[in-house]
Motif scaffolding. Structure first.
Motif, mmCIF file in Angstrom:
data_model
loop_
_atom_site.group_PDB
_atom_site.id
_atom_site.type_symbol
_atom_site.label_atom_id
_atom_site.label_comp_id
_atom_site.label_asym_id
_atom_site.label_seq_id
_atom_site.Cartn_x
_atom_site.Cartn_y
_atom_site.Cartn_z
ATOM 1 N N GLY B 180 -6.070 -30.144 -20.154
ATOM 2 C CA GLY B 180 -7.277 -30.843 -20.590
ATOM 3 C C GLY B 180 -7.035 -31.771 -21.749
ATOM 4 O O GLY B 180 -5.898 -31.980 -22.177
ATOM 5 N N GLN B 181 -8.130 -32.336 -22.218
ATOM 6 C CA GLN B 181 -8.098 -33.241 -23.382
ATOM 7 C C GLN B 181 -8.203 -32.430 -24.658
ATOM 8 O O GLN B 181 -9.055 -31.551 -24.776
ATOM 9 N N LYS B 182 -7.365 -32.808 -25.628
ATOM 10 C CA LYS B 182 -7.398 -32.172 -26.939
ATOM 11 C C LYS B 182 -7.292 -33.280 -27.974
ATOM 12 O O LYS B 182 -6.648 -34.294 -27.740
ATOM 13 N N LYS B 183 -7.899 -33.059 -29.096
ATOM 14 C CA LYS B 183 -7.745 -34.009 -30.203
ATOM 15 C C LYS B 183 -7.895 -33.243 -31.499
ATOM 16 O O LYS B 183 -8.980 -32.756 -31.824
ATOM 17 N N ALA B 184 -6.795 -33.096 -32.203
ATOM 18 C CA ALA B 184 -6.851 -32.455 -33.518
ATOM 19 C C ALA B 184 -7.476 -33.440 -34.491
ATOM 20 O O ALA B 184 -7.432 -34.664 -34.262
ATOM 21 N N PRO B 185 -8.084 -32.954 -35.582
ATOM 22 C CA PRO B 185 -8.706 -33.879 -36.545
ATOM 23 C C PRO B 185 -7.728 -34.936 -37.037
ATOM 24 O O PRO B 185 -8.128 -36.058 -37.366
ATOM 25 N N THR B 186 -6.427 -34.616 -37.064
ATOM 26 C CA THR B 186 -5.430 -35.585 -37.547
ATOM 27 C C THR B 186 -4.983 -36.578 -36.473
ATOM 28 O O THR B 186 -4.341 -37.574 -36.791
ATOM 29 N N ASP B 187 -5.287 -36.296 -35.196
ATOM 30 C CA ASP B 187 -4.911 -37.226 -34.123
ATOM 31 C C ASP B 187 -5.820 -38.444 -34.140
ATOM 32 O O ASP B 187 -7.034 -38.308 -34.311
ATOM 33 N N GLU B 188 -5.222 -39.621 -33.882
ATOM 34 C CA GLU B 188 -6.072 -40.801 -33.784
ATOM 35 C C GLU B 188 -6.757 -40.883 -32.415
ATOM 36 O O GLU B 188 -7.903 -41.280 -32.312
ATOM 37 N N MET B 189 -6.003 -40.507 -31.380
ATOM 38 C CA MET B 189 -6.539 -40.559 -30.025
ATOM 39 C C MET B 189 -6.371 -39.184 -29.378
ATOM 40 O O MET B 189 -5.474 -38.423 -29.747
ATOM 41 N N PRO B 190 -7.210 -38.882 -28.382
ATOM 42 C CA PRO B 190 -7.020 -37.598 -27.692
ATOM 43 C C PRO B 190 -5.735 -37.589 -26.878
ATOM 44 O O PRO B 190 -5.233 -38.634 -26.470
ATOM 45 N N ARG B 191 -5.204 -36.402 -26.670
ATOM 46 C CA ARG B 191 -4.002 -36.211 -25.870
ATOM 47 C C ARG B 191 -4.351 -35.386 -24.647
ATOM 48 O O ARG B 191 -5.311 -34.621 -24.650
ATOM 49 N N PHE B 192 -3.525 -35.486 -23.592
ATOM 50 C CA PHE B 192 -3.708 -34.671 -22.393
ATOM 51 C C PHE B 192 -2.576 -33.659 -22.317
ATOM 52 O O PHE B 192 -1.412 -33.995 -22.552
ATOM 53 N N GLY B 193 -2.894 -32.436 -21.981
ATOM 54 C CA GLY B 193 -1.830 -31.455 -21.821
ATOM 55 C C GLY B 193 -2.369 -30.046 -21.714
ATOM 56 O O GLY B 193 -3.584 -29.829 -21.589
ATOM 57 N N ALA B 194 -1.443 -29.098 -21.764
ATOM 58 C CA ALA B 194 -1.808 -27.691 -21.609
ATOM 59 C C ALA B 194 -2.486 -27.185 -22.876
ATOM 60 O O ALA B 194 -2.125 -27.566 -23.992
ATOM 61 N N CYS B 195 -3.448 -26.311 -22.686
ATOM 62 C CA CYS B 195 -4.150 -25.667 -23.806
ATOM 63 C C CYS B 195 -3.138 -24.976 -24.718
ATOM 64 O O CYS B 195 -2.255 -24.262 -24.241
ATOM 65 N N GLU B 196 -3.277 -25.181 -26.011
ATOM 66 C CA GLU B 196 -2.385 -24.543 -26.990
ATOM 67 C C GLU B 196 -3.085 -23.453 -27.784
ATOM 68 O O GLU B 196 -2.466 -22.801 -28.624
ATOM 69 N N ARG B 197 -4.377 -23.289 -27.551
ATOM 70 C CA ARG B 197 -5.137 -22.258 -28.266
ATOM 71 C C ARG B 197 -5.969 -21.494 -27.245
ATOM 72 O O ARG B 197 -7.197 -21.558 -27.221
ATOM 73 N N LEU B 198 -5.253 -20.730 -26.409
ATOM 74 C CA LEU B 198 -5.903 -20.017 -25.307
ATOM 75 C C LEU B 198 -6.374 -18.647 -25.795
ATOM 76 O O LEU B 198 -5.633 -17.925 -26.457
ATOM 77 N N ASP B 199 -7.593 -18.301 -25.429
ATOM 78 C CA ASP B 199 -8.250 -17.145 -26.038
ATOM 79 C C ASP B 199 -8.997 -16.328 -24.973
ATOM 80 O O ASP B 199 -9.200 -16.784 -23.841
ATOM 81 N N ILE B 200 -9.379 -15.134 -25.388
ATOM 82 C CA ILE B 200 -10.298 -14.306 -24.597
ATOM 83 C C ILE B 200 -11.652 -14.284 -25.289
ATOM 84 O O ILE B 200 -11.782 -14.649 -26.454
ATOM 85 N N GLU B 201 -12.678 -13.835 -24.549
ATOM 86 C CA GLU B 201 -13.905 -13.370 -25.179
ATOM 87 C C GLU B 201 -14.277 -12.056 -24.515
ATOM 88 O O GLU B 201 -14.457 -11.986 -23.297
#
Lengths: 423, 423
Positions: B180-201
């Motif tokens: 999916g799309q991710k954009k860290a606050p420090t990124d200028e543009m969004p990036r595409f790729g695998a989730c890096e913060r995968l979680d349960i609920e």
């Protein structure tokens, strides 16, 4: 191309032989079955299938059913085969098998005025998008001011949310004014009661024919191939309920009470000559969202409003689907990108179609600028939002050379809220 | 109460005769059918129905089917009748009709170790709520600071959003890491790729048995009566995708890729002795949301994490469903208040169950405080979020006097993202 069905040849008919949209109908209380619209008729596909004049390719009959899902799941070869066959049977100089069979014509050609239309397909799930640039700007301006109108992700993501499928209804179904929680900024505590800011959203709905697999993203090209056709869609909205509930997890009960769609699904094949590109990108899209070709359509859209007892409706908006920033194919590709499985019968609302001019806005929220600038109707009445007894009608068509690919109408009348004493 | 099925009488069994949860199973590739869990067995209800030992009341057979929906739609009289009959057939001093029929026992009693479990019901629609006070506070604190942690509507509305039903899967199904799309606050543009913060609920799921009508609100009491039972539910979440996409319309692809549920639906009848009230109200609720009696349950819940190749799991959280601020009955009443039709097979996620202590948090986002405080596993490894090959297990039970009403397990293993080149 002309048909031997004369009413299909009138230049303002929504249902010429170039269209052949699919729906589900019944007559005289008999079981609903699949049909196509042609001029003033519904063609009973189950009768043509039974008579051996039309086949979707398999050994099973797919049209003697109360939903299009089974036919839609067969994919493009079946869609093309049936369309080609219907054109051959109904064009002026085509196959005479039906034209010259009076008994079969009597059974298979039903006047639309005698037919009851049903929901054309079982809605697997309903997703609503937010792809109108002007609509997002208008609503954002009202809520956050013009500088922060567009959310930062809007130019990168076709923003959407999951809607409620159980309340998608066919045109003509009355809609009860919703109850819910409201809290004006001046209220100290929320109140319970009937919606006081009831609205429409003028949208197109894309109907998914072919499913995708869980865990497998799809390209925009694949997504386009999965779409069976399009409907008119009115995403009824309770603005006061929405304003209080929608943060942080999005619209819920403000949209869940009803969504109306037109009874006819206009196929991608019929819309093919009207393909157009989305507007120029303001920011480059990530590759998975780039359109490999034109995937939007040039479809003229209108909204009509008629108070109870009025002798005619007032046209309150006129716009075009080609205003949308994202196509349904882009929305569908985004929808599946995480691995979300898409199903036959999924319905994707485009988002409110608003053009740049004030007369082109697709919701009362925008047309009356949050209720501050009431609309004047031709009856002399004014409207900020929808009142009980008002009938709202969406209509639309793609304008060809001497013919129209029409969507018919998507109509709903608002009834008073139900009595409800929770204690 | 004891059963003549000895394995059901062990005090740590999840499936004593007091429980009798429903599921769908198959053996040796035969067609899936409905069953109940008892000790180490699945009881094949289609065999008991065929033999005339169990009936849901109608003339039709409802258990020789790959889903519980038809049985669930029959309502409380049928639910009670089947439960009473099963208790009579399986209690130590009950009806000997099955106990003394060796041939039927061989057909109708299948070792769970031999059975393949399937999704227990067709999920009509899936709605996820946000009813954990501590969870909402924790997440709000991370995103907005402790003073603005709780949204202003949270104490008045059981906040929920529509989730995606097509990707609800049964425990044991592997889950592909989402793209999916991710954009860290420090990124200028969004990036595409695998989730890096995968979680349960960690959640409980309420399963709607009886439907409601479009346009008709329901009381909390009616809502409670519509619920058939409860499952364990893991609402897998991609936190990086979520952070970038969720404003303004809520979570979408960050949650749409998978939701796992336990194979067993524990009935409301089995949970009856464990009813408890929701915590004291911090603000008075509007009348339509007030509980006429205890509608939450005392259910102990645990989360276990096991890296690939590790010889045992680490328990990373332990909490209780009784922490929730809103019950499923309140959530369901709110869900229908606008006139939204509820359907047999609707699944309502409770929201993440987090208790007040740090060891009681129901997501990695909270347990590692946004990844800043990694968890130490018993293998010596650490985890901020889920890595490929990790297996996450939810389990839970209501603790009675010498017996447990268990939910079994809800298990999922994370696999690498699919290959996907959109061009």
């Amino acid at each position: 191309m002309k048909s031997w069905v004369e009413s299909a040849n009138q230049s303002d008919s929504h249902f010429p032989i170039q269209n052949l949209p699919y729906g589900v109908f019944s007559v005289d209380g008999h079981a609903p079955r699949c049909g196509v619209a042609l001029g003033e008729f519904v063609i009973d596909l189950s009768e043509l299938e039974e008579a051996g004049l039309v086949s979707a390719g398999g050994s099973e009959h797919v049209f003697n059913q109360p939903a299009l899902n089974e036919f839609m799941a067969l994919g493009k070869p079946a869609w093309d085969q049936v369309r080609d066959r219907l054109v051959a049977l109904f064009k002026a100089d085509g196959d005479p098998a039906l034209k010259e069979n009076a008994a079969l014509r009597d059974k298979a050609m039903v006047l639309q005025s005698r037919a009851t239309m049903h929901l054309p397909f079982h809605v697997a799930e309903y997703t609503d998008f937010y792809a109108g640039r002007q609509h997002a700007f208008n609503v954002g301006t009202m809520f956050r001011g013009p500088e922060n109108a567009l959310p930062p992700n809007w130019l990168h993501i076709p923003i959407g949310y999951n809607g409620r499928a159980s309340t998608v209804v066919v045109s003509g179904t009355d809609i009860a004014r919703p109850l819910g929680q409201k809290k004006a900024p001046t209220d100290e505590m929320p109140r319970f009661g009937a919606c006081e800011r009831l609205d429409i959203e003028l949208e197109m709905g894309a109907v998914v024919g072919l499913p995708s697999e869980m865990g497998r993203p799809i390209s925009v090209q694949e997504a386009d191939g999965m779409i069976f056709g399009y409907v008119l869609l009115n995403d009824w909205s309770a603005r006061d309920i929405q304003a209080w509930e929608y943060q942080p997890l999005g619209p819920f009960q403000a949209k869940a009470f009803a969504t109306s769609i037109s009874p006819w699904v206009v196929t991608k094949a019929a819309l093919e000559p009207f393909r157009t590109s989305t507007p120029p990108r303001e920011k480059e899209l990530l590759p998975y969202l780039r359109e490999p070709g034109p995937m939007l359509y040039n479809i003229e859209l209108e909204v009509l409003m008629q108070p109870e007892g009025a002798d005619k409706p007032t046209r309150i908006a006129k716009t075009n689907y080609n205003n949308m920033y994202y196509s349904a194919a882009q929305q569908l590709a985004h929808h599946a990108v995480s691995g979300c499985k898409m199903s036959t019968g999924d319905l994707l609302g485009s988002g409110t179609v608003s053009g740049p001019e004030k007369t082109e806005y697709g919701s009362l929220l925008e047309l009356t600028w949050g209720g501050k600038e009431p609309l004047e109707l031709e009856t002399g009445e004014t409207r900020r939002f929808i009142e009980d007894g008002d009938t709202l009608t969406l209509t639309g068509w793609a304008q060809g050379d001497g013919y129209r690919i029409g969507f018919g109408e998507c109509v709903g009348t608002i009834k008073p809220s139900p009595d409800f004493d929770p204690r």
